[in-house]
Design a protein around this motif. Sequence first.
Motif, PDB file in Angstrom:
ATOM      1  N   ILE A  69       0.827  -1.203   0.000  1.00 54.02           N
ATOM      2  CA  ILE A  69       0.000   0.000   0.000  1.00 54.02           C
ATOM      3  C   ILE A  69       0.863   1.254   0.000  1.00 54.02           C
ATOM      4  O   ILE A  69       0.599   2.222  -0.751  1.00 54.02           O
ATOM      5  CB  ILE A  69      -0.942  -0.018   1.216  1.00 54.02           C
ATOM      6  CG1 ILE A  69      -1.983  -1.121   1.073  1.00 54.02           C
ATOM      7  CG2 ILE A  69      -1.639   1.341   1.374  1.00 54.02           C
ATOM      8  CD1 ILE A  69      -2.914  -1.254   2.253  1.00 54.02           C
ATOM      9  N   LEU A  70       1.903   1.272   0.808  1.00 55.02           N
ATOM     10  CA  LEU A  70       2.783   2.443   0.853  1.00 55.02           C
ATOM     11  C   LEU A  70       3.514   2.640  -0.469  1.00 55.02           C
ATOM     12  O   LEU A  70       3.672   3.782  -0.941  1.00 55.02           O
ATOM     13  CB  LEU A  70       3.785   2.298   2.002  1.00 55.02           C
ATOM     14  CG  LEU A  70       3.206   2.354   3.421  1.00 55.02           C
ATOM     15  CD1 LEU A  70       4.309   2.133   4.454  1.00 55.02           C
ATOM     16  CD2 LEU A  70       2.533   3.691   3.662  1.00 55.02           C
ATOM     17  N   ASN A  71       3.957   1.557  -1.079  1.00 54.71           N
ATOM     18  CA  ASN A  71       4.637   1.672  -2.375  1.00 54.71           C
ATOM     19  C   ASN A  71       3.686   2.201  -3.444  1.00 54.71           C
ATOM     20  O   ASN A  71       4.065   3.062  -4.265  1.00 54.71           O
ATOM     21  CB  ASN A  71       5.201   0.312  -2.793  1.00 54.71           C
ATOM     22  CG  ASN A  71       6.359  -0.118  -1.901  1.00 54.71           C
ATOM     23  OD1 ASN A  71       7.025   0.712  -1.278  1.00 54.71           O
ATOM     24  ND2 ASN A  71       6.601  -1.420  -1.834  1.00 54.71           N
ATOM     25  N   TRP A  72       2.455   1.703  -3.471  1.00 52.68           N
ATOM     26  CA  TRP A  72       1.470   2.203  -4.438  1.00 52.68           C
ATOM     27  C   TRP A  72       1.175   3.683  -4.202  1.00 52.68           C
ATOM     28  O   TRP A  72       1.045   4.454  -5.148  1.00 52.68           O
ATOM     29  CB  TRP A  72       0.188   1.391  -4.301  1.00 52.68           C
ATOM     30  CG  TRP A  72      -0.942   1.940  -5.128  1.00 52.68           C
ATOM     31  CD1 TRP A  72      -1.174   1.753  -6.468  1.00 52.68           C
ATOM     32  CD2 TRP A  72      -1.978   2.803  -4.665  1.00 52.68           C
ATOM     33  NE1 TRP A  72      -2.293   2.434  -6.868  1.00 52.68           N
ATOM     34  CE2 TRP A  72      -2.812   3.100  -5.783  1.00 52.68           C
ATOM     35  CE3 TRP A  72      -2.297   3.366  -3.441  1.00 52.68           C
ATOM     36  CZ2 TRP A  72      -3.932   3.924  -5.680  1.00 52.68           C
ATOM     37  CZ3 TRP A  72      -3.406   4.173  -3.329  1.00 52.68           C
ATOM     38  CH2 TRP A  72      -4.204   4.454  -4.445  1.00 52.68           C
ATOM     39  N   GLU A  73       1.078   4.067  -2.944  1.00 55.83           N
ATOM     40  CA  GLU A  73       0.792   5.459  -2.606  1.00 55.83           C
ATOM     41  C   GLU A  73       1.889   6.380  -3.104  1.00 55.83           C
ATOM     42  O   GLU A  73       1.616   7.432  -3.707  1.00 55.83           O
ATOM     43  CB  GLU A  73       0.639   5.575  -1.093  1.00 55.83           C
ATOM     44  CG  GLU A  73       0.597   6.984  -0.550  1.00 55.83           C
ATOM     45  CD  GLU A  73       0.732   6.988   0.961  1.00 55.83           C
ATOM     46  OE1 GLU A  73       1.651   7.666   1.459  1.00 55.83           O
ATOM     47  OE2 GLU A  73      -0.070   6.316   1.633  1.00 55.83           O
ATOM     48  N   MET A  74       3.160   6.009  -2.882  1.00 49.44           N
ATOM     49  CA  MET A  74       4.269   6.862  -3.279  1.00 49.44           C
ATOM     50  C   MET A  74       4.464   6.877  -4.793  1.00 49.44           C
ATOM     51  O   MET A  74       4.914   7.888  -5.351  1.00 49.44           O
ATOM     52  CB  MET A  74       5.557   6.394  -2.593  1.00 49.44           C
ATOM     53  CG  MET A  74       5.487   6.432  -1.070  1.00 49.44           C
ATOM     54  SD  MET A  74       5.030   8.073  -0.418  1.00 49.44           S
ATOM     55  CE  MET A  74       6.420   9.037  -0.990  1.00 49.44           C
ATOM     56  N   GLU A  75       4.140   5.772  -5.472  1.00 49.15           N
ATOM     57  CA  GLU A  75       4.294   5.727  -6.923  1.00 49.15           C
ATOM     58  C   GLU A  75       3.163   6.442  -7.654  1.00 49.15           C
ATOM     59  O   GLU A  75       3.347   6.946  -8.765  1.00 49.15           O
ATOM     60  CB  GLU A  75       4.357   4.266  -7.388  1.00 49.15           C
ATOM     61  CG  GLU A  75       5.603   3.519  -6.926  1.00 49.15           C
ATOM     62  CD  GLU A  75       5.541   2.050  -7.256  1.00 49.15           C
ATOM     63  OE1 GLU A  75       4.493   1.618  -7.836  1.00 49.15           O
ATOM     64  OE2 GLU A  75       6.502   1.320  -6.941  1.00 49.15           O
ATOM     65  N   PRO A  80       2.628  16.684  -2.542  1.00 49.61           N
ATOM     66  CA  PRO A  80       1.586  17.731  -2.457  1.00 49.61           C
ATOM     67  C   PRO A  80       0.198  17.220  -2.811  1.00 49.61           C
ATOM     68  O   PRO A  80      -0.793  17.578  -2.159  1.00 49.61           O
ATOM     69  CB  PRO A  80       2.064  18.795  -3.449  1.00 49.61           C
ATOM     70  CG  PRO A  80       3.540  18.573  -3.568  1.00 49.61           C
ATOM     71  CD  PRO A  80       3.716  17.093  -3.454  1.00 49.61           C
ATOM     72  N   THR A  81       0.119  16.351  -3.839  1.00 50.61           N
ATOM     73  CA  THR A  81      -1.183  15.816  -4.234  1.00 50.61           C
ATOM     74  C   THR A  81      -1.762  14.929  -3.141  1.00 50.61           C
ATOM     75  O   THR A  81      -2.964  15.004  -2.824  1.00 50.61           O
ATOM     76  CB  THR A  81      -1.055  15.003  -5.532  1.00 50.61           C
ATOM     77  OG1 THR A  81      -0.511  15.838  -6.556  1.00 50.61           O
ATOM     78  CG2 THR A  81      -2.415  14.487  -5.985  1.00 50.61           C
ATOM     79  N   LEU A  82      -0.920  14.113  -2.549  1.00 47.19           N
ATOM     80  CA  LEU A  82      -1.387  13.245  -1.474  1.00 47.19           C
ATOM     81  C   LEU A  82      -1.860  14.068  -0.276  1.00 47.19           C
ATOM     82  O   LEU A  82      -2.886  13.760   0.342  1.00 47.19           O
ATOM     83  CB  LEU A  82      -0.272  12.299  -1.040  1.00 47.19           C
ATOM     84  CG  LEU A  82      -0.611  11.300   0.066  1.00 47.19           C
ATOM     85  CD1 LEU A  82      -1.753  10.387  -0.362  1.00 47.19           C
ATOM     86  CD2 LEU A  82       0.620  10.477   0.446  1.00 47.19           C
ATOM     87  N   PHE A  87      -6.278  16.011   3.043  1.00 47.35           N
ATOM     88  CA  PHE A  87      -6.990  17.149   3.633  1.00 47.35           C
ATOM     89  C   PHE A  87      -8.457  17.145   3.222  1.00 47.35           C
ATOM     90  O   PHE A  87      -9.356  17.359   4.051  1.00 47.35           O
ATOM     91  CB  PHE A  87      -6.326  18.455   3.193  1.00 47.35           C
ATOM     92  CG  PHE A  87      -7.058  19.685   3.634  1.00 47.35           C
ATOM     93  CD1 PHE A  87      -6.913  20.181   4.920  1.00 47.35           C
ATOM     94  CD2 PHE A  87      -7.918  20.344   2.754  1.00 47.35           C
ATOM     95  CE1 PHE A  87      -7.603  21.322   5.331  1.00 47.35           C
ATOM     96  CE2 PHE A  87      -8.604  21.479   3.159  1.00 47.35           C
ATOM     97  CZ  PHE A  87      -8.448  21.965   4.444  1.00 47.35           C
ATOM     98  N   ALA A  88      -8.724  16.883   1.925  1.00 46.36           N
ATOM     99  CA  ALA A  88     -10.103  16.883   1.444  1.00 46.36           C
ATOM    100  C   ALA A  88     -10.916  15.760   2.067  1.00 46.36           C
ATOM    101  O   ALA A  88     -12.075  15.960   2.462  1.00 46.36           O
ATOM    102  CB  ALA A  88     -10.113  16.768  -0.083  1.00 46.36           C
TER     103      ALA A  88
END
Length: 298
Positions: A69-75, A80-82, A87-88
Amino acid sequence: MGDVDGDYVRLPQRYDAGSEVQTQLTVKKGGFLIWWLKVGLLCIVLAAAAAALVIFCGPLVISKVVVPILNWEMETFSIPTLGLLLFATIALLPTVFIPSSPCMWVGGMTFGYGYGFLLILAGASIGMSLPYFIGSSFRHKIHKWLERWPNKAAIARLAGEGDWFHQFRAVTLIRISPFPYIIFNYASVATNVQYCPYLCGSLVGIVPDIFITIYSGRLLRNLADATDGGGFLSLQQVIYDVLGFSAALAATVAITIYAKRALQTLQAEDEIYHSCHPVLENLPPQPSPQLSSIHCQD
């Protein structure tokens, strides 16, 4: 002393107020000591359970679930987008009765204590403000909805009593207590609580939850980084992290218990006030005086 017939009269025993007060103080000290012993025992149990969970189940769960999950999130997302997405979601999900805790957890894992804390606090301020203003348009329906749960309604009404500080204190205690987070966002509009003490009390009240969320997220992130690198944390690091997490969790539990007891005290004071002024029950709700100084008069 005896009378002329030789009968004896039982004299009344002397009332010793000091002894009674001392006895009450001793009982209170004993109860306080027992309460802290329970908290200490809870820390030990949590530490043992967390250590067993981390040592035996941690590596498998982290390597098969957390690391992908962390690898998918960073890739997939830039930082800034994350941050904008988190925040939203933290700001909007509570409006539609969806918990934002998983997003707070990811925010803590990704941004740490500094930026993560500010991101979560900013998003939560929006997430608690939107239901307050949206619910103002449905105040009468919320009143009818709360009638189904009179116990929770009585707790929520404490937020609308008294002056600014009393409202701030009541909201803070409600946020710390086990009162459902999302429900109070809307239930607060059924009281006379003003927006400023509502928002300030809410932000102060969620600070313990934010820190325990960030702490657990950072702990899991450290475990994931170590596992992804082909190793694992040393025994000393595991013991340190487990003890720190258990202490933080026990402190949160202790604060929650204190908030629950303080709410019960406020609720008792509110009942005393209304029992002393029954005529107010038939009048429109108005802010009452400071409840801690209310005493019935004969």
